[in-house]
Motif scaffolding. Structure first.
Motif, mmCIF file in Angstrom:
data_model
loop_
_atom_site.group_PDB
_atom_site.id
_atom_site.type_symbol
_atom_site.label_atom_id
_atom_site.label_comp_id
_atom_site.label_asym_id
_atom_site.label_seq_id
_atom_site.Cartn_x
_atom_site.Cartn_y
_atom_site.Cartn_z
ATOM 1 N N GLY A 143 0.783 -1.236 0.000
ATOM 2 C CA GLY A 143 0.000 0.000 0.000
ATOM 3 C C GLY A 143 0.807 1.274 0.000
ATOM 4 N N THR A 144 2.129 1.193 -0.114
ATOM 5 C CA THR A 144 2.928 2.424 -0.157
ATOM 6 C C THR A 144 3.955 2.323 -1.286
ATOM 7 N N PRO A 145 4.374 3.472 -1.832
ATOM 8 C CA PRO A 145 5.384 3.448 -2.896
ATOM 9 C C PRO A 145 6.696 2.813 -2.435
ATOM 10 N N GLU A 146 7.076 3.023 -1.164
ATOM 11 C CA GLU A 146 8.330 2.471 -0.657
ATOM 12 C C GLU A 146 8.268 0.939 -0.669
ATOM 13 N N ALA A 147 7.149 0.399 -0.183
ATOM 14 C CA ALA A 147 6.999 -1.065 -0.166
ATOM 15 C C ALA A 147 6.908 -1.605 -1.595
ATOM 16 N N PHE A 148 6.256 -0.842 -2.494
ATOM 17 C CA PHE A 148 6.175 -1.254 -3.893
ATOM 18 C C PHE A 148 7.581 -1.353 -4.491
ATOM 19 N N TYR A 149 8.412 -0.369 -4.148
ATOM 20 C CA TYR A 149 9.790 -0.367 -4.657
ATOM 21 C C TYR A 149 10.545 -1.591 -4.137
ATOM 22 N N GLN A 150 10.329 -1.917 -2.858
ATOM 23 C CA GLN A 150 10.966 -3.112 -2.284
ATOM 24 C C GLN A 150 10.485 -4.371 -3.012
ATOM 25 N N GLN A 151 9.198 -4.375 -3.369
ATOM 26 C CA GLN A 151 8.642 -5.525 -4.095
ATOM 27 C C GLN A 151 9.310 -5.658 -5.470
ATOM 28 N N VAL A 152 9.483 -4.526 -6.158
ATOM 29 C CA VAL A 152 10.138 -4.551 -7.469
ATOM 30 C C VAL A 152 11.557 -5.103 -7.328
ATOM 31 N N LEU A 153 12.257 -4.646 -6.274
ATOM 32 C CA LEU A 153 13.621 -5.132 -6.049
ATOM 33 C C LEU A 153 13.623 -6.634 -5.754
ATOM 34 N N ALA A 154 12.635 -7.073 -4.963
ATOM 35 C CA ALA A 154 12.568 -8.494 -4.618
ATOM 36 C C ALA A 154 12.280 -9.353 -5.844
ATOM 37 N N MET A 155 11.689 -8.741 -6.879
ATOM 38 C CA MET A 155 11.361 -9.486 -8.097
ATOM 39 C C MET A 155 12.465 -9.398 -9.146
ATOM 40 N N ASP A 165 14.204 -14.706 -7.708
ATOM 41 C CA ASP A 165 14.656 -15.672 -6.719
ATOM 42 C C ASP A 165 13.502 -15.968 -5.747
ATOM 43 N N PRO A 166 12.984 -17.219 -5.725
ATOM 44 C CA PRO A 166 11.796 -17.510 -4.902
ATOM 45 C C PRO A 166 12.008 -17.210 -3.414
ATOM 46 N N SER A 167 13.225 -17.446 -2.919
ATOM 47 C CA SER A 167 13.441 -17.222 -1.485
ATOM 48 C C SER A 167 13.372 -15.730 -1.159
ATOM 49 N N ARG A 168 13.841 -14.914 -2.102
ATOM 50 C CA ARG A 168 13.802 -13.472 -1.889
ATOM 51 C C ARG A 168 12.354 -12.960 -1.891
ATOM 52 N N LEU A 169 11.569 -13.502 -2.849
ATOM 53 C CA LEU A 169 10.153 -13.131 -2.925
ATOM 54 C C LEU A 169 9.407 -13.554 -1.664
ATOM 55 N N GLN A 170 9.718 -14.775 -1.214
ATOM 56 C CA GLN A 170 9.072 -15.306 -0.021
ATOM 57 C C GLN A 170 9.390 -14.412 1.184
ATOM 58 N N ALA A 171 10.658 -14.000 1.276
ATOM 59 C CA ALA A 171 11.061 -13.131 2.388
ATOM 60 C C ALA A 171 10.322 -11.802 2.313
ATOM 61 N N PHE A 172 10.145 -11.300 1.077
ATOM 62 C CA PHE A 172 9.421 -10.026 0.927
ATOM 63 C C PHE A 172 7.977 -10.170 1.409
ATOM 64 N N PHE A 173 7.297 -11.228 0.957
ATOM 65 C CA PHE A 173 5.887 -11.400 1.330
ATOM 66 C C PHE A 173 5.753 -11.654 2.832
ATOM 67 N N ALA A 174 6.728 -12.370 3.402
ATOM 68 C CA ALA A 174 6.685 -12.609 4.849
ATOM 69 C C ALA A 174 6.803 -11.291 5.613
#
Lengths: 348, 176
Positions: A143-155, A165-174
């Motif tokens: 819900g925030t641009p900062e978290a969205f940016y982190q999501q883009v980086l995680a992807m 990297d699935p582990s990185r994505l998993q860590a982001f969602f956690a």
């Protein structure tokens, strides 16, 4: 008239003037982001898209692969009491649109991307415009641009596999439990075989303003009138969805119902990651009819910025920070691809 | 007979526009780097002030042509005299060009215009790119000229003390 200064007083005053001008220039440089802490800017977000998907001159920097369409919106009149916007009362409003798939790579295979989008410009006869960019998911992961940016980086694609990297994505969602609704959508999502039978959602909330100035928060969706059929498991054609859309439009127009969902008190109107509970009242505002496809990437939609904050009187933005960030980032993407078009003659 | 100071109306316009132009320069560089909800608000403000400045500069150019100007001091070296004239001409040119470029670039970019103003130019992506970049670069030039102008005014007022700053003073003028 007083006499000019000389010697030490003169030097002191000149130094003070120099200091004052330097301070003003430094303030300007700080405001422009040239000095001081690195901030999350529209430029940085677009840079990151380009770093991940490659530099594709002239193309949109996200949802890069798409095609231009046109048609009209037939208002039902049912939303005219909710919003004074002319689009909700005018019988037939001309529409320019663009179907696209998610991602910043304009050469991705159509079937490889779960997110699809439809961007529209509705031009009503009072001279006003409504632009909206809608996606297949009803919510975002965050819900925030900062978290969205982190999501883009995680992807970020792993250079070895070309996939995130699935582990990185998993860590982001956690680390982002607010993404639960989005993850549920992704889990349940069954891709359809066409742009024509996909639903498109505003994701962000907006306020409808009626003639008395009363505001009601809504999200909107375009619900296809074309029946669902699943995407085949094996798709060879890279441009499957584009060819399908052309084929369908050669047979006749395609229709969607524009459905407004009204928020109740307490619903998250400023957080696009939070779904609203079911059973919210809905209003069918009219029917979108798409009857023509332009050449791939060409046509009237190409030179438009589908900034979701271009709204007619009668529709106002919510305070959703993602909505403002979308507007800012779309503008950066538009500026960048216009420069590329001018410099290289790059026209996708 | 040449006046010793600018006409009160010219001084009022000068200071009003000085505040607005400085605000516009800061708003402009701030909004393009901002993706918070402030961005949306700053862009609207930028368009509104820009339109106001366009109207003000037209009035100002008219006044400049109609009203007599106080002369520069006689002992001012000719190089500085020419620099003053050139920088004033550049300031007027930029004050007129910036809002027109803003209006023109929004037209060329296919954006709706505030107050449903007519488009100045046709919708053309490459033209938009040119005007958008010119708007940005000329803003930096304008800021640099404003700094030079401000520095020169302060040197006139605080170091040379030759009456030039006083001729544009915002308050009532003291009699010597």
């Amino acid at each position: 008239m007083t006499t000019p200064l000389h010697g030490r007083p003169r030097a002191l005053r000149l130094a003070a003037i120099g200091l004052g001008l330097t301070a003003l220039a430094a303030g300007f440089a700080y405001t422009a982001g040239w000095i001081g802490n690195e901030r999350l800017t529209p430029k940085r977000i677009i840079d990151t898209f380009e770093a991940q998907a490659g530099h594709h001159p002239g193309y949109r920097k996200n949802h890069a692969k798409g095609l231009c369409v046109s048609g009209y919106f037939q208002s039902s009149g049912e939303a005219a009491g909710l919003s004074s916007a002319r689009v909700f009362s005018q019988a037939r409003v001309p529409v320019i649109g663009r179907f696209a798939i998610g991602g910043a790579n304009p050469h991705s295979p159509d079937a490889s991307v779960p997110t699809r989008s439809l961007a529209l410009q509705l031009s009503s006869d009072d001279g006003q415009q409504w632009r909206t960019g809608m996606n297949t998911p009803p919510v975002l992961a965050v819900g925030t641009p900062e978290a969205f940016y982190q999501q883009v980086l995680a992807m970020t694609p792993d250079p070895a596999t070309g996939k995130p990297d699935p582990s990185r994505l998993q860590a982001f969602f956690a680390a982002h439990p607010e993404s639960a609704a989005f993850r549920q959508w992704a889990k349940d999502y069954k891709a359809s075989d066409s742009f024509a039978n996909s639903s498109y959602n505003s994701i962000n909330a907006f306020a409808l303003i009626d003639a008395e100035g009363k505001a009601r928060y809504v999200r909107w969706s375009l619900l296809p009138q074309t029946p669902f059929a699943a995407l085949p498991t094996q798709v060879e054609d890279n441009d499957y969805l584009q060819h399908d859309l052309r084929q369908r439009l050669s047979l006749g127009p395609l229709r969607w119902t524009l459905q407004l969902t009204l928020a109740a008190a307490g619903d998250a109107v400023n957080d696009p990651s939070q779904p609203w509970p079911g059973q919210r009242p809905t209003v069918d505002a009219g029917t979108l009819v798409i009857d023509q496809v332009d050449a791939a990437q060409q046509g009237a939609c190409r030179d438009l910025n589908f900034d979701p904050l271009i709204l007619p009187t009668g529709i106002k933005p919510s305070a959703d920070p993602i909505l403002a960030a979308r507007s800012a980032a779309y503008s950066e993407s538009f500026n960048r691809r216009s420069r590329e078009a001018a410099q290289l003659g790059a026209r996708p | 007979m040449k006046p010793v100071a600018f006409h009160p109306l010219a001084r009022l316009l000068h200071w009003l526009m000085a505040v607005l132009i400085l605000a516009m320069l800061f708003i402009g560089v701030s909004m393009v780097n901002d993706l918070s909800p402030r961005h949306t608000w700053l862009v609207s403000l930028h368009k509104a002030i820009g339109l106001a400045l366009l109207l003000l500069v037209l009035v100002r150019i008219g006044l400049r042509l109609l009203l007599p100007q106080p002369p520069l001091p006689n002992d001012l070296p000719s190089l500085q005299r020419r620099a003053a004239k050139a920088s004033h001409l550049l300031l007027y040119g930029l004050m007129l060009a910036m809002p027109l470029l803003g209006w023109g670039m929004l037209s060329a970019g296919g954006y709706p215009l505030p107050l449903q103003l007519p488009a100045l130019l046709p919708h053309d992506l490459q033209l938009y790119a040119l005007l958008r970049q010119a708007h940005g670069w000329l803003a930096y030039v304008l800021f640099a000229i404003v700094l030079v102008h401000l520095g020169a005014a302060l040197v006139h007022g605080l170091v040379r003390r030759d009456g030039v700053l006083r001729s544009m003073w915002p308050g009532p003028l003291r009699k010597d």
